[in-house]
Structures are given as C-alpha cells and as structure tokens.
Design a protein around this motif. Sequence first.
Motif, PDB file in Angstrom:
ATOM      1  N   PRO A  51      31.140  54.168  53.590  1.00  0.00           N
ATOM      2  CA  PRO A  51      30.856  55.029  52.447  1.00  0.00           C
ATOM      3  C   PRO A  51      29.614  54.557  51.698  1.00  0.00           C
ATOM      4  N   ARG A  52      28.814  55.522  51.266  1.00  0.00           N
ATOM      5  CA  ARG A  52      27.585  55.189  50.561  1.00  0.00           C
ATOM      6  C   ARG A  52      27.907  54.554  49.206  1.00  0.00           C
ATOM      7  N   PRO A  53      26.997  53.698  48.719  1.00  0.00           N
ATOM      8  CA  PRO A  53      27.207  53.153  47.372  1.00  0.00           C
ATOM      9  C   PRO A  53      27.375  54.287  46.367  1.00  0.00           C
ATOM     10  N   SER A  54      28.214  54.066  45.365  1.00  0.00           N
ATOM     11  CA  SER A  54      28.515  55.122  44.418  1.00  0.00           C
ATOM     12  C   SER A  54      27.312  55.425  43.531  1.00  0.00           C
ATOM     13  N   ALA A  55      27.194  56.676  43.163  1.00  0.00           N
ATOM     14  CA  ALA A  55      26.090  57.110  42.318  1.00  0.00           C
ATOM     15  C   ALA A  55      26.379  56.786  40.862  1.00  0.00           C
ATOM     16  N   ALA A  56      25.307  56.741  40.066  1.00  0.00           N
ATOM     17  CA  ALA A  56      25.476  56.512  38.637  1.00  0.00           C
ATOM     18  C   ALA A  56      26.418  57.554  38.060  1.00  0.00           C
ATOM     19  N   GLY A  57      27.285  57.125  37.154  1.00  0.00           N
ATOM     20  CA  GLY A  57      28.262  58.028  36.566  1.00  0.00           C
ATOM     21  C   GLY A  57      29.597  58.014  37.273  1.00  0.00           C
ATOM     22  N   THR A  58      29.647  57.454  38.476  1.00  0.00           N
ATOM     23  CA  THR A  58      30.892  57.380  39.240  1.00  0.00           C
ATOM     24  C   THR A  58      31.831  56.343  38.624  1.00  0.00           C
ATOM     25  N   THR A  59      33.132  56.634  38.657  1.00  0.00           N
ATOM     26  CA  THR A  59      34.129  55.718  38.118  1.00  0.00           C
ATOM     27  C   THR A  59      34.836  54.960  39.238  1.00  0.00           C
ATOM     28  N   TRP A  60      34.981  53.660  39.054  1.00  0.00           N
ATOM     29  CA  TRP A  60      35.789  52.801  39.914  1.00  0.00           C
ATOM     30  C   TRP A  60      36.950  52.249  39.086  1.00  0.00           C
TER      31      TRP A  60
ATOM     32  N   ILE B 145      34.134  48.802  31.444  1.00  0.00           N
ATOM     33  CA  ILE B 145      32.795  48.242  31.452  1.00  0.00           C
ATOM     34  C   ILE B 145      31.870  49.216  32.170  1.00  0.00           C
ATOM     35  N   GLU B 146      30.576  48.952  32.090  1.00  0.00           N
ATOM     36  CA  GLU B 146      29.590  49.739  32.823  1.00  0.00           C
ATOM     37  C   GLU B 146      28.709  48.795  33.609  1.00  0.00           C
ATOM     38  N   VAL B 147      28.537  49.082  34.893  1.00  0.00           N
ATOM     39  CA  VAL B 147      27.696  48.269  35.765  1.00  0.00           C
ATOM     40  C   VAL B 147      26.601  49.159  36.336  1.00  0.00           C
ATOM     41  N   GLU B 148      25.408  49.016  35.826  1.00  0.00           N
ATOM     42  CA  GLU B 148      24.257  49.814  36.267  1.00  0.00           C
ATOM     43  C   GLU B 148      24.578  51.307  36.303  1.00  0.00           C
ATOM     44  N   GLY B 149      25.164  51.782  35.231  1.00  0.00           N
ATOM     45  CA  GLY B 149      25.455  53.203  35.107  1.00  0.00           C
ATOM     46  C   GLY B 149      26.764  53.645  35.713  1.00  0.00           C
ATOM     47  N   ARG B 150      27.473  52.730  36.380  1.00  0.00           N
ATOM     48  CA  ARG B 150      28.777  53.069  36.961  1.00  0.00           C
ATOM     49  C   ARG B 150      29.877  52.627  35.999  1.00  0.00           C
ATOM     50  N   ARG B 151      30.791  53.537  35.703  1.00  0.00           N
ATOM     51  CA  ARG B 151      31.934  53.221  34.848  1.00  0.00           C
ATOM     52  C   ARG B 151      32.981  52.507  35.675  1.00  0.00           C
ATOM     53  N   VAL B 152      33.483  51.396  35.151  1.00  0.00           N
ATOM     54  CA  VAL B 152      34.494  50.611  35.852  1.00  0.00           C
ATOM     55  C   VAL B 152      35.675  50.399  34.905  1.00  0.00           C
ATOM     56  N   VAL B 153      36.850  50.830  35.334  1.00  0.00           N
ATOM     57  CA  VAL B 153      38.077  50.632  34.583  1.00  0.00           C
ATOM     58  C   VAL B 153      38.767  49.387  35.131  1.00  0.00           C
ATOM     59  N   LEU B 154      38.899  48.375  34.303  1.00  0.00           N
ATOM     60  CA  LEU B 154      39.570  47.134  34.682  1.00  0.00           C
ATOM     61  C   LEU B 154      41.035  47.229  34.267  1.00  0.00           C
ATOM     62  N   ALA B 155      41.930  46.802  35.152  1.00  0.00           N
ATOM     63  CA  ALA B 155      43.348  46.981  34.884  1.00  0.00           C
ATOM     64  C   ALA B 155      44.147  45.738  35.242  1.00  0.00           C
ATOM     65  N   LYS B 156      45.125  45.436  34.374  1.00  0.00           N
ATOM     66  CA  LYS B 156      46.104  44.379  34.642  1.00  0.00           C
ATOM     67  C   LYS B 156      47.494  44.969  34.390  1.00  0.00           C
ATOM     68  N   PRO B 157      48.160  45.448  35.462  1.00  0.00           N
ATOM     69  CA  PRO B 157      49.504  46.017  35.276  1.00  0.00           C
ATOM     70  C   PRO B 157      50.448  44.981  34.671  1.00  0.00           C
ATOM     71  N   GLN B 158      51.193  45.401  33.661  1.00  0.00           N
ATOM     72  CA  GLN B 158      52.110  44.483  32.980  1.00  0.00           C
ATOM     73  C   GLN B 158      53.534  44.603  33.524  1.00  0.00           C
ATOM     74  N   TRP B 159      53.651  45.053  34.767  1.00  0.00           N
ATOM     75  CA  TRP B 159      54.894  45.002  35.516  1.00  0.00           C
ATOM     76  C   TRP B 159      54.829  43.739  36.382  1.00  0.00           C
ATOM     77  N   PHE B 160      55.961  43.276  36.864  1.00  0.00           N
ATOM     78  CA  PHE B 160      55.894  42.116  37.749  1.00  0.00           C
ATOM     79  C   PHE B 160      55.167  42.509  39.033  1.00  0.00           C
ATOM     80  N   ILE B 161      54.591  41.515  39.669  1.00  0.00           N
ATOM     81  CA  ILE B 161      53.588  41.744  40.703  1.00  0.00           C
ATOM     82  C   ILE B 161      54.103  42.609  41.846  1.00  0.00           C
ATOM     83  N   ASN B 162      55.383  42.487  42.191  1.00  0.00           N
ATOM     84  CA  ASN B 162      55.903  43.271  43.315  1.00  0.00           C
ATOM     85  C   ASN B 162      56.166  44.731  42.932  1.00  0.00           C
ATOM     86  N   LEU B 163      55.888  45.102  41.674  1.00  0.00           N
ATOM     87  CA  LEU B 163      56.037  46.487  41.213  1.00  0.00           C
ATOM     88  C   LEU B 163      54.690  47.062  40.766  1.00  0.00           C
ATOM     89  N   SER B 164      53.613  46.503  41.269  1.00  0.00           N
ATOM     90  CA  SER B 164      52.279  46.879  40.802  1.00  0.00           C
ATOM     91  C   SER B 164      51.865  48.295  41.185  1.00  0.00           C
TER      92      SER B 164
END
Length: 209
Positions: free
Chosen positions: A13-22, A69-88
């Motif tokens: 897959p091509r690198p994501s374009a500016a404005g794309t969300t990860w 956060i934003e990385v060179e125009g790409r929106r990045v949603v950082l997540a830490k699920p607060q369920w135990f790891i086997n229920l992620s």
Amino acid sequence: MTSGPTPPAAAEPRPSAAGTTWVVAGLGNPGPWFRRTRHNAGFLVVDRLAERHGARFRLRGLGTRVAEIEVEGRRVVLAKPQWFINLSGRPVAGLLRRHGVPAERLLVVQDDLDFPFGAGRLKRGGGPGGHNGARSVTKALGTRDYVRLRFGVGRPPKGQTVGNFVLQEFSADEQAGLPVLLDRCAEAAETLVVRGLNRAQDALHAPAV
C-alpha cells in the motif's frame, strides 16, 4: 501439466496522503501496578509517541485512553485500551469505527516473547503468535490485515512461568536501555504513517549503531 502466467505480486500500500487518519493502539493492562511491566510494552511505546508530540491522553468511549497527534499532516489517534490485555479487541475495533479508519491503517504495538529484549519487528498480517491481545484484536476486526509492531521482551529464565515473567517490571539493565528503544519504535511508527511499511521496516530493523 502447464502452468498459467504468474500473477503479479501484491503491491505494498502506498504511503498515506496528508489528511489521512491512522490509529496506533498499544496493548497492555490498565492500572499503576502494571505500568512498567513487560506486558505493557505497547503502552510504553504509545506513551513515548504522545510525549514526542506534547499530547495528553484522555478517557474516551469503550474505556480507552486516547490522544491525537499530527505527523507531517497525517492525523494519528493514539490509543491505550483500559480493558485487560486479552480483551483489547472490542475497544480497538470500536475506535476504528468511530474514526472511520480501515484495518489497513491500524498499527498495534505489543510485547513479544519470541524476540530478545531490544529487538523489534514490524509486519502486516500474520498470526498472533500466542499473544492473547493480538488474538482478541484479530477476532474483533475479522481480519489480520493490520500492522503489528512486536517489541521483544525475551523468554523467562528457567523455572519462571511466562505469566509471572511478563507481569514483572523490566530489569534494571533493561530499564536503562528502554528510552532509546522506545524512541526507535516511535520513530518507526511515524515513518509508517508518512512513508509506508517498507521504509518503516528498514528503519526499525536496521542494526543499532
């Protein structure tokens, strides 16, 4: 028997374009008791990403701590699920739906017993390799077509169970080396978002200097 023409290899897959969300989801266990344990390596990498961009986590739907956060125009949603790891899986899948992000733009960061401490591997697809958190995510999404960053924690010493080993804090020597390793993983995640998987793999897997 003659064979037909060889089908072309699937294109990366091509690198994501500016404005794309990860979405970058770290896997771990909630609460202060687990904060610096080996099983929470995924949380530590995502924490480092947030620190690099001055972002703070806030509790959102499905019990997930989220920062953006934003990385060179790409929106990045950082997540830490607060369920135990086997229920992620359920909170990760819910976050993708909420932000309209396909599984191919999901990076899951996890600890991994199959690699020695300090080694990292970045790959799209593949099986969970015995990691219950990754298994939960794959089941909830119904696909393996997402990227995983596996942070090596090594194997437990003889006589110690896997459960006890991953729920212990990193050793003093390991903790001394963690900042450099977490930065390297964070940089690989940023490279993935902007320049694609191949470039991120090159950066992460290159020998340390």
